[in-house]
Design a protein around this motif. Sequence first.
Motif, short mmCIF file in Angstrom:
data_model
loop_
_atom_site.label_atom_id
_atom_site.label_comp_id
_atom_site.label_asym_id
_atom_site.label_seq_id
_atom_site.Cartn_x
_atom_site.Cartn_y
_atom_site.Cartn_z
N PRO A 283 0.81 -1.23 0.00
CA PRO A 283 0.00 0.00 0.00
C PRO A 283 0.83 1.27 0.00
N HIS A 284 2.03 1.22 0.56
CA HIS A 284 2.85 2.42 0.66
C HIS A 284 3.21 2.95 -0.73
N ALA A 285 3.41 2.03 -1.68
CA ALA A 285 3.71 2.45 -3.05
C ALA A 285 2.54 3.22 -3.65
N LEU A 286 1.33 2.78 -3.37
CA LEU A 286 0.14 3.45 -3.91
C LEU A 286 -0.05 4.81 -3.26
N VAL A 287 0.22 4.90 -1.96
CA VAL A 287 0.12 6.19 -1.28
C VAL A 287 1.04 7.21 -1.97
N LEU A 288 2.25 6.80 -2.29
CA LEU A 288 3.18 7.69 -2.96
C LEU A 288 2.71 8.05 -4.36
N LEU A 289 2.21 7.08 -5.10
CA LEU A 289 1.75 7.34 -6.46
C LEU A 289 0.67 8.42 -6.49
N PHE A 290 -0.28 8.34 -5.57
CA PHE A 290 -1.43 9.23 -5.65
C PHE A 290 -1.32 10.49 -4.79
N LEU A 291 -0.34 10.55 -3.90
CA LEU A 291 -0.21 11.74 -3.05
C LEU A 291 0.95 12.65 -3.47
N LEU A 292 1.77 12.21 -4.40
CA LEU A 292 2.86 13.05 -4.88
C LEU A 292 2.46 13.78 -6.15
N GLY A 293 3.14 14.87 -6.45
CA GLY A 293 2.90 15.58 -7.69
C GLY A 293 3.17 14.68 -8.88
N GLY A 294 2.42 14.90 -9.95
CA GLY A 294 2.60 14.08 -11.15
C GLY A 294 1.28 13.81 -11.83
N THR A 295 1.36 13.12 -12.95
CA THR A 295 0.19 12.64 -13.67
C THR A 295 0.19 11.13 -13.55
N PRO A 296 -0.61 10.56 -12.64
CA PRO A 296 -0.49 9.13 -12.31
C PRO A 296 -1.10 8.22 -13.36
N SER A 297 -0.49 7.04 -13.46
CA SER A 297 -0.99 5.99 -14.35
C SER A 297 -1.02 4.68 -13.58
N VAL A 298 -2.10 3.92 -13.76
CA VAL A 298 -2.25 2.60 -13.14
C VAL A 298 -2.26 1.55 -14.25
N TYR A 299 -1.34 0.63 -14.20
CA TYR A 299 -1.25 -0.40 -15.24
C TYR A 299 -2.25 -1.52 -14.97
N HIS A 300 -2.93 -1.97 -16.03
CA HIS A 300 -4.02 -2.94 -15.85
C HIS A 300 -3.50 -4.19 -15.13
N GLY A 301 -4.20 -4.53 -14.08
CA GLY A 301 -3.82 -5.64 -13.22
C GLY A 301 -3.26 -5.18 -11.90
N ASP A 302 -2.57 -4.03 -11.90
CA ASP A 302 -2.04 -3.52 -10.63
C ASP A 302 -3.17 -3.12 -9.69
N GLU A 303 -4.30 -2.70 -10.25
CA GLU A 303 -5.39 -2.25 -9.39
C GLU A 303 -6.00 -3.39 -8.57
N VAL A 304 -5.70 -4.64 -8.96
CA VAL A 304 -6.16 -5.78 -8.17
C VAL A 304 -4.97 -6.59 -7.65
N GLY A 305 -3.79 -5.99 -7.68
CA GLY A 305 -2.63 -6.61 -7.06
C GLY A 305 -2.07 -7.83 -7.77
#
Length: 432
Positions: A283-305
Amino acid sequence: MQWTEHVIWWHVYPLGFVGADTTGDDRSPQPRLRRLVPWLDHLLALGANGLALGPVFASQTHGYDTTDHLAVDLRLGSTDDLVHLLDEAHRRGIRVMLDGVFNHVGRGHPLVEAALADPNGAEAAMLARDDAGELGVFEGHGGLVALDHANPAVADLVTDVMTHWLDLGVDAWRLDAAYTVPTSFWARVLPRVRERHPEAYVVGEVLHGDYATVVRESGMDSVTQYELWQGVWHALQEVNLFELDWALQRHNGFLDSFVPYTFVGNHDVTRIASQVDDERHHPHALVLLFLLGGTPSVYHGDEVGLRAVKEERFGGDDAIRPAYPETVSELVDHLDDEQAATLALHQQLIGLRRRHPWLHRARSSTLAVANASLVLEVAAEGGRLLVALNLSDDELALPTGWQALAGRDEQRRGDALAVGPHGWVVAEPTSP
């Protein structure tokens, strides 16, 4: 481009997603792109509003050995099928990005065939040559013939291709292997593209180096933030958040001139759930992805681990480019508890980001760092938040003046918050 400040991409590798053969053995035509339409609702349920597609153009095998930039790969369907997907996406308010493979072409491309037939012809002049005078190739891959980006005809070709698909409704381009192409080439192409499509978003695949200079000299809007990706997964795996702190300092510097394209997974790398052995730290990786500056991208499959390891062999990408079921319910109705929790966490954190749109350009300030803990203040005009990560077996005390918005194992200790072992927290100021 105001729309890019609010976009969160769901990245799909189409040939893998729809289960098409990528070896070249089975090239039977099927309108498989239409199978993506029901998944647009999954994209929205995730909280995203952008669909970043991998290669969709005619190719021989995996999509990056292009044979026709103006035709959809017959394994995916036709131009009509792609336009239908674009229309359905736009009807839902979803932007669409295509993958532009403009560094090289496949051996079956008409340019290569013409060059082999007439080495002195105009088509041959559009292809690069190595020191021995043979056709140049991309990073040793014999099936990928490099274009000669010093030839004005190549700039014309790429301009025409990008404009053609933007005319049909595409919103953005990812420039594959942009790090191998001179920035001066993009500086010739992109202004011409933007004469007709000033709102087009262009992000280049750049692995390392001086990102800010690449953006400035090329005219791209952004580049892929591989430095941060490396800093995130490696720091979590090695429990060395000093490494991440250094990557965040670099990230802040990039934000001074452009907004990086951020990710913790894509079609070319081992899944984040397989990169980090300790499941408590995923979860810590996701916190960083969505709480830091940037334009985030989620690769298909990562959203379900999903888990998968990239291997350096023929077919070594197959595991990280999996097929999805035909219907959304076939996926979400059969998730185990861990996968369901990962999906819910994506939704929670994306929702949190949507409520704080200033995070797009936010810089982070390190308030405290140790090997196993990191406390950040993330701020921009419009607000500030506290982000705390704890990878240790001990409780992590936080400064006073904050109240939790989201987290795992956050505790109140008098006037201050604390984060339990292997937990995290996102907090807002108790007063403006």
